[in-house]
Design a protein around this motif. Structure first.
Motif, mmCIF file in Angstrom:
data_model
loop_
_atom_site.group_PDB
_atom_site.id
_atom_site.type_symbol
_atom_site.label_atom_id
_atom_site.label_comp_id
_atom_site.label_asym_id
_atom_site.label_seq_id
_atom_site.Cartn_x
_atom_site.Cartn_y
_atom_site.Cartn_z
ATOM 1 N N ALA A 23 52.471 20.974 22.260
ATOM 2 C CA ALA A 23 53.643 20.451 21.550
ATOM 3 C C ALA A 23 54.537 21.645 21.249
ATOM 4 N N PRO A 24 55.793 21.399 20.913
ATOM 5 C CA PRO A 24 56.650 22.525 20.549
ATOM 6 C C PRO A 24 56.038 23.335 19.407
ATOM 7 N N GLY A 25 55.867 24.612 19.633
ATOM 8 C CA GLY A 25 55.293 25.483 18.612
ATOM 9 C C GLY A 25 53.794 25.389 18.456
ATOM 10 N N ARG A 26 53.114 24.700 19.378
ATOM 11 C CA ARG A 26 51.665 24.519 19.274
ATOM 12 C C ARG A 26 50.980 24.890 20.585
ATOM 13 N N LEU A 27 49.924 25.692 20.473
ATOM 14 C CA LEU A 27 49.114 26.072 21.625
ATOM 15 C C LEU A 27 47.680 25.646 21.381
ATOM 16 N N LEU A 28 46.998 25.339 22.465
ATOM 17 C CA LEU A 28 45.562 25.106 22.426
ATOM 18 C C LEU A 28 44.956 26.245 23.236
ATOM 19 N N VAL A 29 44.132 27.069 22.585
ATOM 20 C CA VAL A 29 43.517 28.225 23.237
ATOM 21 C C VAL A 29 42.027 27.955 23.373
ATOM 22 N N LEU A 47 41.958 16.014 24.941
ATOM 23 C CA LEU A 47 40.753 15.202 24.838
ATOM 24 C C LEU A 47 39.530 16.101 24.709
ATOM 25 N N GLY A 48 39.496 17.161 25.500
ATOM 26 C CA GLY A 48 38.380 18.099 25.415
ATOM 27 C C GLY A 48 38.268 18.734 24.042
ATOM 28 N N ALA A 49 39.410 19.123 23.464
ATOM 29 C CA ALA A 49 39.402 19.723 22.127
ATOM 30 C C ALA A 49 38.936 18.711 21.084
ATOM 31 N N PHE A 50 39.406 17.476 21.209
ATOM 32 C CA PHE A 50 39.004 16.436 20.269
ATOM 33 C C PHE A 50 37.500 16.167 20.365
ATOM 34 N N LEU A 51 36.995 16.044 21.590
ATOM 35 C CA LEU A 51 35.570 15.773 21.762
ATOM 36 C C LEU A 51 34.714 16.931 21.262
ATOM 37 N N ALA A 52 35.168 18.167 21.471
ATOM 38 C CA ALA A 52 34.435 19.324 20.955
ATOM 39 C C ALA A 52 34.414 19.311 19.426
ATOM 40 N N PHE A 53 35.559 18.946 18.822
ATOM 41 C CA PHE A 53 35.630 18.835 17.363
ATOM 42 C C PHE A 53 34.676 17.758 16.862
ATOM 43 N N MET A 54 34.681 16.594 17.510
ATOM 44 C CA MET A 54 33.800 15.503 17.093
ATOM 45 C C MET A 54 32.333 15.897 17.247
#
Length: 98
Positions: A23-29, A47-54
């Protein structure tokens, strides 16, 4: 990055990273090469980040989760009844989540 990040998450102290603009101003590292399969690396990063968080939440706070029951399944089915979707569907450029 703050040094505390590297102390708490040593997987980010060295190596290669995959960076996605989400998103604007947002990175996923993501630290690359830490047991990820090819399918996981190529999958949707959000989706990968969400599943890892869950996965992490389920392991550390299992009481926060309850199994879905038949009544909830029936409710969900009634909410989406008649809704047609396709994997090929795309949102228009002006689509915004509320």
């Amino acid at each position: 990055m703050d040094a505390a990040l590297y102390r708490d998450h040593p997987e980010f102290a060295s190596g290669e990273y995959v960076v996605d603009v989400i998103a604007p101003g947002r990175l996923l590292v993501r630290a690359n090469g830490h047991g990820e399969t090819v399918a996981e690396v190529e999958a949707d990063p959000m989706l990968g980040a969400f599943l890892a968080f869950m996965d992490q939440q389920m392991a550390s706070n299992p009481t926060l989760f309850t199994p879905i029951d038949r009544a909830q399944i029936a409710l969900i089915a009634s909410l989406v009844e008649g809704v047609e979707a396709s994997d090929d569907s795309a949102f228009s450029d002006d689509f915004r989540l509320p």
